[in-house]
Scaffold this motif. Structure first.
Motif, PDB file in Angstrom:
ATOM      1  N   PHE A 247     -36.056 -18.557 -68.134  1.00  0.00           N
ATOM      2  CA  PHE A 247     -35.528 -17.439 -67.103  1.00  0.00           C
ATOM      3  C   PHE A 247     -33.991 -17.852 -66.924  1.00  0.00           C
ATOM      4  CE2 PHE A 247     -39.850 -17.598 -66.319  1.00  0.00           C
ATOM      5  CZ  PHE A 247     -40.208 -16.147 -66.145  1.00  0.00           C
ATOM      6  N   MET A 248     -33.229 -18.712 -68.015  1.00  0.00           N
ATOM      7  CA  MET A 248     -31.907 -18.833 -67.993  1.00  0.00           C
ATOM      8  C   MET A 248     -31.184 -17.424 -68.011  1.00  0.00           C
ATOM      9  SD  MET A 248     -30.971 -21.827 -70.539  1.00  0.00           S
ATOM     10  CE  MET A 248     -29.256 -21.539 -70.604  1.00  0.00           C
ATOM     11  N   ALA A 249     -30.168 -17.647 -67.130  1.00  0.00           N
ATOM     12  CA  ALA A 249     -29.170 -16.355 -66.937  1.00  0.00           C
ATOM     13  C   ALA A 249     -28.622 -15.850 -68.386  1.00  0.00           C
ATOM     14  CB  ALA A 249     -28.222 -16.318 -65.909  1.00  0.00           C
ATOM     15  N   LYS A 250     -28.261 -16.673 -69.140  1.00  0.00           N
ATOM     16  CA  LYS A 250     -27.839 -16.218 -70.391  1.00  0.00           C
ATOM     17  C   LYS A 250     -28.149 -17.257 -71.502  1.00  0.00           C
ATOM     18  CE  LYS A 250     -24.415 -13.659 -72.373  1.00  0.00           C
ATOM     19  NZ  LYS A 250     -24.504 -12.138 -72.360  1.00  0.00           N
ATOM     20  N   PRO A 251     -29.294 -17.327 -71.998  1.00  0.00           N
ATOM     21  CA  PRO A 251     -29.543 -18.592 -72.843  1.00  0.00           C
ATOM     22  C   PRO A 251     -29.492 -18.169 -74.338  1.00  0.00           C
ATOM     23  CG  PRO A 251     -31.387 -16.786 -72.502  1.00  0.00           C
ATOM     24  CD  PRO A 251     -30.412 -16.413 -71.691  1.00  0.00           C
ATOM     25  N   MET A 252     -28.866 -17.273 -74.892  1.00  0.00           N
ATOM     26  CA  MET A 252     -28.531 -16.876 -76.251  1.00  0.00           C
ATOM     27  C   MET A 252     -27.221 -16.257 -76.459  1.00  0.00           C
ATOM     28  SD  MET A 252     -32.201 -15.730 -77.505  1.00  0.00           S
ATOM     29  CE  MET A 252     -31.954 -16.090 -79.261  1.00  0.00           C
ATOM     30  N   THR A 253     -26.198 -16.812 -77.182  1.00  0.00           N
ATOM     31  CA  THR A 253     -24.842 -16.205 -77.474  1.00  0.00           C
ATOM     32  C   THR A 253     -24.956 -14.717 -78.036  1.00  0.00           C
ATOM     33  OG1 THR A 253     -24.088 -18.570 -77.815  1.00  0.00           O
ATOM     34  CG2 THR A 253     -22.524 -16.733 -78.722  1.00  0.00           C
ATOM     35  N   GLY A 254     -24.443 -13.800 -77.689  1.00  0.00           N
ATOM     36  CA  GLY A 254     -24.374 -12.545 -78.077  1.00  0.00           C
ATOM     37  C   GLY A 254     -25.353 -11.667 -77.706  1.00  0.00           C
ATOM     38  N   GLU A 255     -26.404 -12.220 -76.832  1.00  0.00           N
ATOM     39  CA  GLU A 255     -27.324 -11.332 -76.364  1.00  0.00           C
ATOM     40  C   GLU A 255     -27.197 -11.083 -74.594  1.00  0.00           C
ATOM     41  OE1 GLU A 255     -29.805 -10.028 -77.847  1.00  0.00           O
ATOM     42  OE2 GLU A 255     -29.606 -11.009 -79.802  1.00  0.00           O
ATOM     43  N   PRO A 256     -27.842 -10.038 -74.085  1.00  0.00           N
ATOM     44  CA  PRO A 256     -27.780  -9.772 -73.023  1.00  0.00           C
ATOM     45  C   PRO A 256     -28.035 -10.919 -72.003  1.00  0.00           C
ATOM     46  CG  PRO A 256     -28.709  -7.869 -74.175  1.00  0.00           C
ATOM     47  CD  PRO A 256     -28.527  -9.131 -74.937  1.00  0.00           C
ATOM     48  N   GLY A 257     -27.967 -10.764 -70.760  1.00  0.00           N
ATOM     49  CA  GLY A 257     -28.275 -11.942 -69.653  1.00  0.00           C
ATOM     50  C   GLY A 257     -29.566 -11.513 -69.369  1.00  0.00           C
ATOM     51  N   SER A 258     -30.174 -12.266 -68.583  1.00  0.00           N
ATOM     52  CA  SER A 258     -31.594 -12.050 -67.758  1.00  0.00           C
ATOM     53  C   SER A 258     -31.370 -11.982 -66.409  1.00  0.00           C
ATOM     54  CB  SER A 258     -32.519 -13.091 -68.152  1.00  0.00           C
ATOM     55  OG  SER A 258     -33.048 -12.873 -69.404  1.00  0.00           O
ATOM     56  N   ALA A 259     -31.575 -10.916 -65.819  1.00  0.00           N
ATOM     57  CA  ALA A 259     -31.443 -10.782 -64.201  1.00  0.00           C
ATOM     58  C   ALA A 259     -32.906 -10.781 -63.495  1.00  0.00           C
ATOM     59  CB  ALA A 259     -30.808  -9.161 -63.995  1.00  0.00           C
ATOM     60  N   MET A 260     -32.572 -10.869 -62.088  1.00  0.00           N
ATOM     61  CA  MET A 260     -33.714 -10.567 -61.133  1.00  0.00           C
ATOM     62  C   MET A 260     -33.269  -9.352 -60.375  1.00  0.00           C
ATOM     63  SD  MET A 260     -35.671 -13.087 -58.602  1.00  0.00           S
ATOM     64  CE  MET A 260     -34.095 -13.776 -57.836  1.00  0.00           C
ATOM     65  N   HIS A 261     -33.389  -8.232 -60.643  1.00  0.00           N
ATOM     66  CA  HIS A 261     -33.061  -6.924 -60.081  1.00  0.00           C
ATOM     67  C   HIS A 261     -33.776  -6.933 -58.423  1.00  0.00           C
ATOM     68  CE1 HIS A 261     -31.311  -5.345 -64.028  1.00  0.00           C
ATOM     69  NE2 HIS A 261     -30.521  -6.086 -63.377  1.00  0.00           N
ATOM     70  N   LEU A 262     -33.260  -6.707 -57.700  1.00  0.00           N
ATOM     71  CA  LEU A 262     -33.889  -6.617 -56.502  1.00  0.00           C
ATOM     72  C   LEU A 262     -33.910  -5.121 -55.898  1.00  0.00           C
ATOM     73  CD1 LEU A 262     -33.024  -9.954 -54.535  1.00  0.00           C
ATOM     74  CD2 LEU A 262     -35.210  -9.306 -55.505  1.00  0.00           C
ATOM     75  N   HIS A 263     -34.878  -4.501 -55.757  1.00  0.00           N
ATOM     76  CA  HIS A 263     -34.894  -3.163 -55.126  1.00  0.00           C
ATOM     77  C   HIS A 263     -35.303  -3.391 -53.634  1.00  0.00           C
ATOM     78  CE1 HIS A 263     -34.993  -0.351 -58.585  1.00  0.00           C
ATOM     79  NE2 HIS A 263     -35.232  -1.669 -59.131  1.00  0.00           N
ATOM     80  N   GLN A 264     -34.441  -3.028 -52.800  1.00  0.00           N
ATOM     81  CA  GLN A 264     -34.876  -3.193 -51.142  1.00  0.00           C
ATOM     82  C   GLN A 264     -34.746  -1.944 -50.225  1.00  0.00           C
ATOM     83  OE1 GLN A 264     -31.770  -6.442 -51.526  1.00  0.00           O
ATOM     84  NE2 GLN A 264     -30.774  -5.442 -49.748  1.00  0.00           N
ATOM     85  N   SER A 265     -35.454  -1.670 -49.507  1.00  0.00           N
ATOM     86  CA  SER A 265     -35.542  -0.692 -48.449  1.00  0.00           C
ATOM     87  C   SER A 265     -35.884  -1.223 -47.228  1.00  0.00           C
ATOM     88  CB  SER A 265     -36.347   0.588 -48.840  1.00  0.00           C
ATOM     89  OG  SER A 265     -37.801   0.212 -49.080  1.00  0.00           O
ATOM     90  N   ILE A 266     -35.818  -0.524 -46.102  1.00  0.00           N
ATOM     91  CA  ILE A 266     -36.454  -1.009 -44.780  1.00  0.00           C
ATOM     92  C   ILE A 266     -36.957  -0.012 -44.208  1.00  0.00           C
ATOM     93  CG2 ILE A 266     -35.417  -2.065 -42.491  1.00  0.00           C
ATOM     94  CD1 ILE A 266     -34.411  -3.580 -44.974  1.00  0.00           C
ATOM     95  N   ILE A 267     -38.139  -0.356 -43.636  1.00  0.00           N
ATOM     96  CA  ILE A 267     -39.053   0.639 -42.813  1.00  0.00           C
ATOM     97  C   ILE A 267     -39.043   0.277 -41.328  1.00  0.00           C
ATOM     98  CG2 ILE A 267     -40.560   1.400 -44.632  1.00  0.00           C
ATOM     99  CD1 ILE A 267     -42.625  -0.631 -43.436  1.00  0.00           C
ATOM    100  N   ASP A 268     -39.105   1.361 -40.430  1.00  0.00           N
ATOM    101  CA  ASP A 268     -39.350   1.097 -39.055  1.00  0.00           C
ATOM    102  C   ASP A 268     -40.722   0.685 -38.729  1.00  0.00           C
ATOM    103  OD1 ASP A 268     -40.447   2.206 -36.333  1.00  0.00           O
ATOM    104  OD2 ASP A 268     -38.153   2.176 -36.042  1.00  0.00           O
ATOM    105  N   ILE A 269     -40.783  -0.427 -38.114  1.00  0.00           N
ATOM    106  CA  ILE A 269     -42.357  -1.101 -38.010  1.00  0.00           C
ATOM    107  C   ILE A 269     -43.154  -0.135 -37.426  1.00  0.00           C
ATOM    108  CG2 ILE A 269     -43.739  -3.172 -36.833  1.00  0.00           C
ATOM    109  CD1 ILE A 269     -41.134  -4.838 -37.767  1.00  0.00           C
ATOM    110  N   GLU A 270     -42.573   0.658 -36.214  1.00  0.00           N
ATOM    111  CA  GLU A 270     -43.356   1.261 -35.259  1.00  0.00           C
ATOM    112  C   GLU A 270     -43.710   2.454 -35.774  1.00  0.00           C
ATOM    113  OE1 GLU A 270     -42.802   3.321 -30.807  1.00  0.00           O
ATOM    114  OE2 GLU A 270     -41.852   1.384 -31.217  1.00  0.00           O
ATOM    115  N   THR A 271     -42.937   3.229 -36.782  1.00  0.00           N
ATOM    116  CA  THR A 271     -43.257   4.677 -37.039  1.00  0.00           C
ATOM    117  C   THR A 271     -43.399   4.616 -38.651  1.00  0.00           C
ATOM    118  OG1 THR A 271     -41.014   5.182 -37.820  1.00  0.00           O
ATOM    119  CG2 THR A 271     -41.605   5.606 -35.608  1.00  0.00           C
TER     120      THR A 271
END
Length: 452
Positions: A247-271
């Motif tokens: 899970f290194m961010a950039k383990p190999m030269t010339g290859e894309p890095g590895s991310a942990m993309h985070l999708h986030q939203s917020i809900i109203d607890i009451e509704t």
């Protein structure tokens, strides 16, 4: 801090568990703890660990003595670790029936330990619950499969698949390339199902033997726990099949890095409604303020998204990684992408965190940025249409040293995360970087040895 473990005790007995791995995650995300016979675990209702494990670096070193004794008791006392009954998982690869139980950490007075990453996330989630809000997150974990190697000086190589050949070139979204490792991923899915991890899809990413596993959206603390367990699971499955997972961010030269993309939203607890959308389905002001907070504060919290010197190798234009905190709809060239979705599913995808980030701290930091934006009414820049790599007005710190200095000097971040956490985290990362600087790289030998 209840000692009532009836529910957990019943679960252990029902599953005929004989050993319990009692664990916490340190600042790097390494699991530390003790392995206990089940009867002893039940009798003791927790464990004790030296508080100093939270100031240990990825190399096993500790921070400088002046900071060590500023933040810790000079007697090097233990912290009290209590099991969370909602963070219990089987260990499918163990020979004996074994469970892994994530613990929370407290001092003798019962106060949460400030340096604990899990406590940091719980602290941020309380800010939201006090407002009547609940964050919903969906992480995407990228990683590489590689040949196993015992020589750290030797560059990583793609592994051999079922065909007997290594992958050549980039096989983005290739079903056949992913199928090369079917036996491995069958184990991964079986083990994750036994552990009740909320895995969704598996895809082959851009890099050679680079994969991505997405998690279903859900509770932020639960998903941070699941990522901690998933990383262990993925590494164990890889080893069983004689390859390695990193899970290194950039383990190999010339290859894309590895991310942990985070999708986030917020809900109203009451509704139960998504507060990022107005009644007519359009973007709400709170959504725009949330993005504004991410834009303003990610540069001040970058070490929680990019914690290692290697993390910064990922941030290069035209490598599927962001170089700024611009935002845009359906735009993967910016740091903050707004996917096309209906009003109830409106969310922002933070593309900055690396796969090497501590999941508790990355999720906490991302949610904190958005929270500050909402409570302070921060407005975002205009959204980017087209390529976002050339936009330079919202650039990130370029090195880990710059990022740590910026985080250390942020009064806003100190207000929310506390001086002790900032001091401890920055000291650990500086100690790691000092260690890194002592190592002479192959680049230096190749280009400087006879040329200067």
């Amino acid at each position: 801090m209840s000692n009532n473990l009836d529910q957990l005790t019943d679960w252990l007995k029902d599953h005929k568990i004989t050993e319990v791995e009692c664990m916490i995650g340190d600042l790097t995300g390494i699991t530390r703890g003790k392995i206990s016979p089940t009867n002893k675990f039940i009798a003791e209702k927790g464990m004790r660990l030296p508080e100093s494990v939270l100031l240990q670096t990825v190399t096993g070193d500790y921070v400088e003595d002046d900071i060590y004794y500023e933040l810790l008791d000079p007697a090097d006392i233990d912290m009290i670790c209590r099991p969370d009954q909602n963070a219990v998982f089987l260990v499918p690869w163990a020979i004996e029936p074994t469970a892994q139980v994530i613990h929370d950490t407290y001092d003798k007075q019962g106060n949460p330990i400030e340096l604990s990453p899990r406590n940091v996330l719980k602290k941020i989630l309380k800010l939201y619950s006090d407002k009547g809000w609940q964050p919903i997150v969906a992480p995407e974990m990228e990683f590489y499969l590689t040949k196993r190697s015992d020589d750290p000086d030797y560059p990583l190589q793609p592994p051999i698949g079922r065909s007997g050949r290594p992958e050549i070139g980039r096989q983005s979204f290739s079903i056949e390339a992913a199928n090369e490792f079917d036996p491995l991923f069958e184990d991964v899915y079986d083990w994750c199902e036994l552990q009740e991890l909320d895995l969704d899809t598996l895809i082959h990413e851009d890099g050679t033997a680079q994969m991505e596993i997405n998690f279903r959206h859900g509770d932020a603390l639960s998903l941070a726990d699941q990522i901690l367990v998933f990383k262990r699971t993925m590494r164990e499955a890889a080893l069983k099949h004689n390859v390695a997972a990193t899970f290194m961010a950039k383990p190999m030269t010339g290859e894309p890095g590895s991310a942990m993309h985070l999708h986030q939203s917020i809900i109203d607890i009451e509704t139960g409604k998504n507060i990022f959308s107005n009644e007519d389905g359009t973007m709400s002001q709170l959504f725009l303020h949330h993005i504004g907070g991410l834009q303003k504060l990610i540069p001040e919290l970058l070490p929680l998204f990019a914690p290692n010197v290697n993390s910064f190798r990922r941030f290069l234009p035209d490598t599927s990684a962001p170089v700024n905190v611009e935002w845009g709809e359906e735009n993967r060239t910016v740091g903050l992408r707004v996917p096309d979705a209906g009003p109830q599913n409106r969310r922002v995808e933070n593309r900055l965190p690396g796969a090497d980030a501590n999941p508790y701290l990355a999720i906490a930091a991302s949610l904190l940025c958005g929270y500050i934006g909402m409570v302070e009414g921060l407005n975002p820049s205009a959204p980017v249409v087209g390529r976002g790599y050339e936009r330079r007005n919202l650039r990130l710190p370029l090195t880990i040293e710059d990022a740590l200095e910026r985080m250390e000097n942020s009064a806003t971040i100190e207000k929310y995360l506390g001086k002790n956490f900032i001091t401890g985290y920055v000291a650990v990362k500086r100690a790691e970087h000092e260690n890194f600087k002592r190592v002479i790289s192959s680049w230096e030998r190749e280009f400087l040895l006879f040329a200067v």
